[in-house]
Design a protein around this motif. Structure first.
Motif, PDB file in Angstrom:
ATOM      1  N   LEU A  77     -11.663  17.942  -8.774  1.00 15.03           N
ATOM      2  CA  LEU A  77     -10.592  17.604  -7.971  1.00 15.03           C
ATOM      3  C   LEU A  77     -11.056  16.610  -7.159  1.00 15.03           C
ATOM      4  CD1 LEU A  77      -7.803  17.933  -6.871  1.00 15.03           C
ATOM      5  CD2 LEU A  77      -8.737  19.896  -5.364  1.00 15.03           C
ATOM      6  N   GLN A  78     -12.194  16.469  -6.417  1.00 18.87           N
ATOM      7  CA  GLN A  78     -12.612  15.539  -5.535  1.00 18.87           C
ATOM      8  C   GLN A  78     -12.769  14.301  -6.461  1.00 18.87           C
ATOM      9  OE1 GLN A  78     -16.105  16.905  -3.707  1.00 18.87           O
ATOM     10  NE2 GLN A  78     -15.152  18.657  -2.533  1.00 18.87           N
ATOM     11  N   ASP A  79     -13.364  14.554  -7.533  1.00 22.64           N
ATOM     12  CA  ASP A  79     -13.417  12.945  -8.145  1.00 22.64           C
ATOM     13  C   ASP A  79     -12.071  12.402  -8.664  1.00 22.64           C
ATOM     14  OD1 ASP A  79     -16.356  13.429  -8.013  1.00 22.64           O
ATOM     15  OD2 ASP A  79     -16.342  14.225 -10.255  1.00 22.64           O
ATOM     16  N   ILE A  80     -11.203  13.046  -8.890  1.00 22.02           N
ATOM     17  CA  ILE A  80      -9.886  12.938  -9.109  1.00 22.02           C
ATOM     18  C   ILE A  80      -9.223  12.080  -8.016  1.00 22.02           C
ATOM     19  CG2 ILE A  80      -7.340  13.514  -9.991  1.00 22.02           C
ATOM     20  CD1 ILE A  80      -8.843  15.391 -11.835  1.00 22.02           C
ATOM     21  N   VAL A  81      -9.246  12.972  -6.910  1.00 25.34           N
ATOM     22  CA  VAL A  81      -8.652  12.182  -5.641  1.00 25.34           C
ATOM     23  C   VAL A  81      -9.366  11.033  -5.322  1.00 25.34           C
ATOM     24  CG1 VAL A  81      -8.395  12.470  -2.968  1.00 25.34           C
ATOM     25  CG2 VAL A  81      -7.861  14.624  -4.873  1.00 25.34           C
ATOM     26  N   ARG A  82     -10.631  10.895  -5.360  1.00 19.86           N
ATOM     27  CA  ARG A  82     -11.291   9.631  -5.322  1.00 19.86           C
ATOM     28  C   ARG A  82     -10.655   8.377  -6.263  1.00 19.86           C
ATOM     29  NH1 ARG A  82     -15.872  12.622  -3.917  1.00 19.86           N
ATOM     30  NH2 ARG A  82     -16.723  12.508  -5.891  1.00 19.86           N
ATOM     31  N   PHE A  83     -10.661   8.777  -7.325  1.00 17.92           N
ATOM     32  CA  PHE A  83     -10.138   7.818  -8.443  1.00 17.92           C
ATOM     33  C   PHE A  83      -8.704   7.226  -8.061  1.00 17.92           C
ATOM     34  CE2 PHE A  83      -8.098   7.517 -12.524  1.00 17.92           C
ATOM     35  CZ  PHE A  83      -8.528   6.217 -12.904  1.00 17.92           C
ATOM     36  N   VAL A  84      -7.729   8.281  -7.694  1.00 22.81           N
ATOM     37  CA  VAL A  84      -6.327   7.864  -7.065  1.00 22.81           C
ATOM     38  C   VAL A  84      -6.481   6.997  -6.051  1.00 22.81           C
ATOM     39  CG1 VAL A  84      -4.196   8.804  -6.121  1.00 22.81           C
ATOM     40  CG2 VAL A  84      -5.509   9.887  -8.214  1.00 22.81           C
ATOM     41  N   ASP A  85      -7.207   7.409  -5.062  1.00 22.91           N
ATOM     42  CA  ASP A  85      -7.536   6.626  -3.660  1.00 22.91           C
ATOM     43  C   ASP A  85      -7.869   5.128  -3.996  1.00 22.91           C
ATOM     44  OD1 ASP A  85      -6.659   8.464  -1.978  1.00 22.91           O
ATOM     45  OD2 ASP A  85      -8.773   9.138  -1.537  1.00 22.91           O
ATOM     46  N   ASP A  86      -8.905   4.907  -5.206  1.00 24.77           N
ATOM     47  CA  ASP A  86      -9.378   3.667  -5.551  1.00 24.77           C
ATOM     48  C   ASP A  86      -8.356   2.964  -6.221  1.00 24.77           C
ATOM     49  OD1 ASP A  86     -11.277   1.630  -5.918  1.00 24.77           O
ATOM     50  OD2 ASP A  86     -11.547   2.433  -8.015  1.00 24.77           O
ATOM     51  N   LEU A  87      -7.341   3.556  -7.041  1.00 24.15           N
ATOM     52  CA  LEU A  87      -6.458   2.860  -7.729  1.00 24.15           C
ATOM     53  C   LEU A  87      -5.368   2.413  -6.496  1.00 24.15           C
ATOM     54  CD1 LEU A  87      -5.694   5.522 -10.505  1.00 24.15           C
ATOM     55  CD2 LEU A  87      -6.686   3.085 -10.869  1.00 24.15           C
ATOM     56  N   LEU A  88      -5.165   3.320  -5.667  1.00 20.41           N
ATOM     57  CA  LEU A  88      -4.090   2.942  -4.422  1.00 20.41           C
ATOM     58  C   LEU A  88      -4.590   1.703  -3.824  1.00 20.41           C
ATOM     59  CD1 LEU A  88      -3.360   6.426  -3.388  1.00 20.41           C
ATOM     60  CD2 LEU A  88      -1.336   4.797  -4.089  1.00 20.41           C
ATOM     61  N   ASP A  89      -6.075   1.625  -3.431  1.00 18.49           N
ATOM     62  CA  ASP A  89      -6.686   0.550  -2.673  1.00 18.49           C
ATOM     63  C   ASP A  89      -6.556  -0.739  -3.659  1.00 18.49           C
ATOM     64  OD1 ASP A  89      -7.315   1.988  -0.452  1.00 18.49           O
ATOM     65  OD2 ASP A  89      -9.496   2.228  -1.064  1.00 18.49           O
ATOM     66  N   ARG A  90      -6.589  -0.631  -4.896  1.00 17.82           N
ATOM     67  CA  ARG A  90      -6.430  -1.901  -5.737  1.00 17.82           C
ATOM     68  C   ARG A  90      -5.167  -2.287  -6.130  1.00 17.82           C
ATOM     69  NH1 ARG A  90     -11.615  -2.774  -8.212  1.00 17.82           N
ATOM     70  NH2 ARG A  90     -13.128  -1.228  -7.556  1.00 17.82           N
ATOM     71  N   GLU A  91      -4.143  -1.487  -5.616  1.00 17.69           N
ATOM     72  CA  GLU A  91      -2.790  -1.574  -5.761  1.00 17.69           C
ATOM     73  C   GLU A  91      -2.490  -1.564  -7.310  1.00 17.69           C
ATOM     74  OE1 GLU A  91      -1.512  -4.978  -3.629  1.00 17.69           O
ATOM     75  OE2 GLU A  91      -1.826  -4.197  -1.612  1.00 17.69           O
ATOM     76  N   LEU A  92      -2.968  -0.538  -8.119  1.00 17.26           N
ATOM     77  CA  LEU A  92      -2.754  -0.306  -9.354  1.00 17.26           C
ATOM     78  C   LEU A  92      -1.733   0.693  -9.703  1.00 17.26           C
ATOM     79  CD1 LEU A  92      -6.402  -0.885 -10.591  1.00 17.26           C
ATOM     80  CD2 LEU A  92      -4.590  -2.374 -10.939  1.00 17.26           C
ATOM     81  N   VAL A  93      -1.423   1.319  -8.531  1.00 18.45           N
ATOM     82  CA  VAL A  93      -0.672   2.459  -8.613  1.00 18.45           C
ATOM     83  C   VAL A  93       0.286   2.522  -7.400  1.00 18.45           C
ATOM     84  CG1 VAL A  93      -1.772   4.223 -10.158  1.00 18.45           C
ATOM     85  CG2 VAL A  93      -1.968   4.351  -7.805  1.00 18.45           C
ATOM     86  N   THR A  94       1.364   3.170  -7.216  1.00 17.00           N
ATOM     87  CA  THR A  94       2.411   3.308  -6.167  1.00 17.00           C
ATOM     88  C   THR A  94       2.659   4.680  -5.856  1.00 17.00           C
ATOM     89  OG1 THR A  94       4.312   3.026  -7.326  1.00 17.00           O
ATOM     90  CG2 THR A  94       3.357   0.903  -6.391  1.00 17.00           C
ATOM     91  N   GLU A  95       2.634   5.249  -4.719  1.00 16.02           N
ATOM     92  CA  GLU A  95       2.934   6.546  -4.480  1.00 16.02           C
ATOM     93  C   GLU A  95       4.431   6.892  -4.547  1.00 16.02           C
ATOM     94  OE1 GLU A  95       2.614   9.631  -0.777  1.00 16.02           O
ATOM     95  OE2 GLU A  95       2.079   7.691  -0.347  1.00 16.02           O
ATOM     96  N   LEU A  96       4.757   7.941  -5.322  1.00 16.95           N
ATOM     97  CA  LEU A  96       5.858   8.317  -5.520  1.00 16.95           C
ATOM     98  C   LEU A  96       6.500   9.306  -4.340  1.00 16.95           C
ATOM     99  CD1 LEU A  96       5.929   9.621  -9.116  1.00 16.95           C
ATOM    100  CD2 LEU A  96       6.516   7.478  -8.483  1.00 16.95           C
ATOM    101  N   SER A  97       7.757   8.846  -3.775  1.00 13.80           N
ATOM    102  CA  SER A  97       8.268   9.465  -2.668  1.00 13.80           C
ATOM    103  C   SER A  97       8.785  10.872  -3.012  1.00 13.80           C
ATOM    104  CB  SER A  97       9.329   8.489  -2.090  1.00 13.80           C
ATOM    105  OG  SER A  97      10.245   8.493  -2.885  1.00 13.80           O
ATOM    106  N   GLY A  98       8.873  11.819  -2.217  1.00 11.34           N
ATOM    107  CA  GLY A  98       9.106  13.056  -2.157  1.00 11.34           C
ATOM    108  C   GLY A  98       9.569  13.533  -3.330  1.00 11.34           C
TER     109      GLY A  98
END
Length: 98
Positions: A77-98
């Motif tokens: 889980l920690q690794d996945i969260v870090r991966f998502v944070d990296d994707l967000l930092d690189r603007e490769l993903v966008t957060e879905l709202s609610g």
């Protein structure tokens, strides 16, 4: 790194509009069409990427994949969260709202 807050285990994201994805053998290729950057994801990261784009949270992905890899769920889980944070930092993903 950006000053963005870490989003955690419940965040849901999707590929950003400018990201093209292709599968080649065991590798998932991400191409940031805006910046021209190329990212190669190994089989594990590709499995996580695919599930993120189906709307799964990091917590749901860890629950699903924990039996696939020889790793404790909390570490995965920690690794996945870090991966998502990296994707967000690189603007490769966008957060879905609610």
């Amino acid at each position: 790194m950006s000053n963005r807050r870490a989003l955690g285990a419940e965040v849901r994201v999707r590929a950003a509009d400018q990201v093209a994805t292709r599968q080649f053998d065991e590798e998932t290729i991400l191409l940031d069409l805006r910046g021209g950057n190329y990212f190669g994801l190994d089989e594990t990261a590709g499995a996580i990427w695919e599930r993120l784009n189906r709307g799964m949270s990091p917590q749901e992905i860890a629950d699903q994949l924990v039996g696939t890899y020889e790793v404790e769920r909390d570490v995965l889980l920690q690794d996945i969260v870090r991966f998502v944070d990296d994707l967000l930092d690189r603007e490769l993903v966008t957060e879905l709202s609610g």
